[in-house]
Design a protein around this motif. Structure first.
Motif, mmCIF file in Angstrom:
data_model
loop_
_atom_site.group_PDB
_atom_site.id
_atom_site.type_symbol
_atom_site.label_atom_id
_atom_site.label_comp_id
_atom_site.label_asym_id
_atom_site.label_seq_id
_atom_site.Cartn_x
_atom_site.Cartn_y
_atom_site.Cartn_z
ATOM 1 N N ASN A 45 0.979 -1.221 0.111
ATOM 2 C CA ASN A 45 -0.014 -0.065 -0.005
ATOM 3 C C ASN A 45 0.992 1.161 0.002
ATOM 4 O O ASN A 45 1.293 1.499 1.064
ATOM 5 C CB ASN A 45 -0.937 -0.097 1.304
ATOM 6 C CG ASN A 45 -2.035 1.192 1.208
ATOM 7 O OD1 ASN A 45 -1.634 2.154 0.383
ATOM 8 N ND2 ASN A 45 -3.076 0.937 1.986
ATOM 9 N N VAL A 46 1.250 1.870 -1.168
ATOM 10 C CA VAL A 46 1.899 2.905 -1.226
ATOM 11 C C VAL A 46 1.622 4.378 -0.632
ATOM 12 O O VAL A 46 2.334 5.137 -0.568
ATOM 13 C CB VAL A 46 2.528 3.305 -2.890
ATOM 14 C CG1 VAL A 46 3.247 2.158 -3.460
ATOM 15 C CG2 VAL A 46 1.238 3.703 -3.500
ATOM 16 N N LYS A 47 0.380 4.241 -0.128
ATOM 17 C CA LYS A 47 -0.190 5.190 0.792
ATOM 18 C C LYS A 47 0.450 5.206 2.120
ATOM 19 O O LYS A 47 0.276 6.153 2.891
ATOM 20 C CB LYS A 47 -1.664 5.260 0.575
ATOM 21 C CG LYS A 47 -2.341 5.512 -0.805
ATOM 22 C CD LYS A 47 -3.826 5.479 -0.710
ATOM 23 C CE LYS A 47 -4.224 5.780 -2.199
ATOM 24 N NZ LYS A 47 -5.855 5.666 -2.215
ATOM 25 N N LYS A 48 0.835 4.123 2.606
ATOM 26 C CA LYS A 48 1.421 3.931 3.912
ATOM 27 C C LYS A 48 2.971 4.253 3.987
ATOM 28 O O LYS A 48 3.403 3.837 3.008
ATOM 29 C CB LYS A 48 1.398 2.638 4.326
ATOM 30 C CG LYS A 48 -0.119 2.071 4.518
ATOM 31 C CD LYS A 48 -0.768 2.228 5.694
ATOM 32 C CE LYS A 48 -2.182 1.727 5.764
ATOM 33 N NZ LYS A 48 -2.957 2.229 6.722
ATOM 34 N N LYS A 49 3.404 5.048 4.992
ATOM 35 C CA LYS A 49 4.849 5.477 4.831
ATOM 36 C C LYS A 49 5.912 4.367 4.569
ATOM 37 O O LYS A 49 6.625 4.512 3.944
ATOM 38 C CB LYS A 49 4.794 6.211 5.959
ATOM 39 C CG LYS A 49 6.145 6.901 6.003
ATOM 40 C CD LYS A 49 6.491 7.671 7.561
ATOM 41 C CE LYS A 49 7.748 8.234 7.520
ATOM 42 N NZ LYS A 49 7.833 8.916 8.843
ATOM 43 N N ALA A 52 5.462 2.692 1.220
ATOM 44 C CA ALA A 52 6.082 3.757 0.116
ATOM 45 C C ALA A 52 7.643 3.820 0.007
ATOM 46 O O ALA A 52 8.352 4.019 -0.951
ATOM 47 C CB ALA A 52 5.319 5.074 0.296
ATOM 48 N N GLU A 73 -9.022 0.688 -4.606
ATOM 49 C CA GLU A 73 -8.559 2.095 -4.553
ATOM 50 C C GLU A 73 -7.276 2.153 -4.879
ATOM 51 O O GLU A 73 -6.596 3.317 -5.215
ATOM 52 C CB GLU A 73 -9.144 2.861 -3.656
ATOM 53 C CG GLU A 73 -8.954 2.761 -2.317
ATOM 54 C CD GLU A 73 -9.609 3.278 -1.100
ATOM 55 O OE1 GLU A 73 -8.829 4.008 -0.283
ATOM 56 O OE2 GLU A 73 -10.859 3.529 -1.170
ATOM 57 N N ASN A 74 -6.406 1.198 -4.356
ATOM 58 C CA ASN A 74 -5.019 1.267 -4.063
ATOM 59 C C ASN A 74 -4.564 1.114 -5.378
ATOM 60 O O ASN A 74 -3.089 1.173 -5.577
ATOM 61 C CB ASN A 74 -4.405 0.150 -3.112
ATOM 62 C CG ASN A 74 -3.002 0.343 -2.780
ATOM 63 O OD1 ASN A 74 -2.443 1.510 -2.660
ATOM 64 N ND2 ASN A 74 -2.507 -0.670 -2.021
ATOM 65 N N ALA A 77 -2.941 3.940 -7.414
ATOM 66 C CA ALA A 77 -1.709 4.555 -6.532
ATOM 67 C C ALA A 77 -0.438 3.554 -6.719
ATOM 68 O O ALA A 77 0.650 4.220 -6.758
ATOM 69 C CB ALA A 77 -2.141 4.536 -4.859
ATOM 70 N N GLN A 78 -0.549 2.278 -6.864
ATOM 71 C CA GLN A 78 0.417 1.282 -7.254
ATOM 72 C C GLN A 78 1.121 1.682 -8.472
ATOM 73 O O GLN A 78 2.350 1.901 -8.599
ATOM 74 C CB GLN A 78 0.304 0.078 -7.088
ATOM 75 C CG GLN A 78 -0.067 -0.342 -5.806
ATOM 76 C CD GLN A 78 -0.703 -1.930 -5.613
ATOM 77 O OE1 GLN A 78 -1.190 -2.609 -6.656
ATOM 78 N NE2 GLN A 78 -0.769 -2.350 -4.339
ATOM 79 N N ARG A 80 0.802 4.448 -10.390
ATOM 80 C CA ARG A 80 1.235 5.851 -10.312
ATOM 81 C C ARG A 80 2.733 5.889 -9.668
ATOM 82 O O ARG A 80 3.364 6.592 -10.077
ATOM 83 C CB ARG A 80 0.198 6.739 -9.573
ATOM 84 C CG ARG A 80 0.570 8.594 -9.642
ATOM 85 C CD ARG A 80 -0.509 9.218 -8.972
ATOM 86 N NE ARG A 80 -1.855 9.139 -9.899
ATOM 87 C CZ ARG A 80 -2.863 8.550 -9.127
ATOM 88 N NH1 ARG A 80 -3.008 7.790 -8.041
ATOM 89 N NH2 ARG A 80 -3.698 8.374 -10.176
ATOM 90 N N ALA A 81 2.793 5.213 -8.469
ATOM 91 C CA ALA A 81 4.128 5.411 -7.851
ATOM 92 C C ALA A 81 5.081 4.609 -8.771
ATOM 93 O O ALA A 81 6.048 5.101 -9.112
ATOM 94 C CB ALA A 81 4.152 4.512 -6.521
#
Length: 162
Positions: A45-49, A52, A73-74, A77-78, A80-81
């Motif tokens: 989960n790249v929204k978690k510090k 990421a 929804e993750n 984000a994956q 995009r990262a």
């Protein structure tokens, strides 16, 4: 699940939370091929510090794309990262999932993204193709290299050998 903790080139495996058992089996196979593989029990989960930060250190992002992943929804984000950090990107498509009609996700794919069909029950051809990719080979342990692994997840931690 045993995951790589070192600093050499490694693969970050991303997946939907519901695909954890499939991802764990894949990670076990990749570990068996002497590849350096990391993931979190959350599927990266790249929204978690912490996730990421670890993801930012990988050489290759390997994303298990399933119907559950597409609903998560993750997922964006994956991708995009991986795009923002210019990671080598390998997409493994399972259970008939595809990106048709997902223009927002397609826009995040680089030209060099590799797309491979993945059937966990019969993955020999997929593994052969996967292992032939330079971005995967770069994450192979050197001869004599000892893996820097750590068990993750509560069940794994409780069952550690003492």
């Amino acid at each position: 699940m045993e995951v790589y903790q070192g600093k050499s080139d490694f693969i970050a495996v991303c997946f939907a939370k519901d695909d954890r058992s499939t991802a764990e089996a894949l990670i076990t196979k990749l570990n068996g091929k002497r590849l350096r593989v990391w993931s979190s029990e959350r599927g990266c989960n790249v929204k978690k510090k912490d996730d990421a930060a670890r993801f930012s250190e990988c050489r290759t992002a390997l994303i298990l794309i399933s119907r559950q992943w597409l609903e998560s929804e993750n997922s964006a984000a994956q991708l995009r990262a991986a795009a923002e950090q210019e990671k080598a990107l390998v997409l493994l498509f399972s259970d008939g999932a595809n990106l048709v009609g997902k223009d927002d996700l397609n826009a995040l794919l680089s030209r060099s993204a590799r797309m491979i069909d993945y059937n966990p029950a019969d993955d020999a051809e997929c593994m052969e193709e996967l292992l032939s990719l330079e971005c995967i080979q770069d994450c192979m342990m050197a001869e004599g290299e000892e893996p820097d692994l750590k068990k993750t997840g509560l069940w794994d931690i409780l069952n550690r050998e003492i």
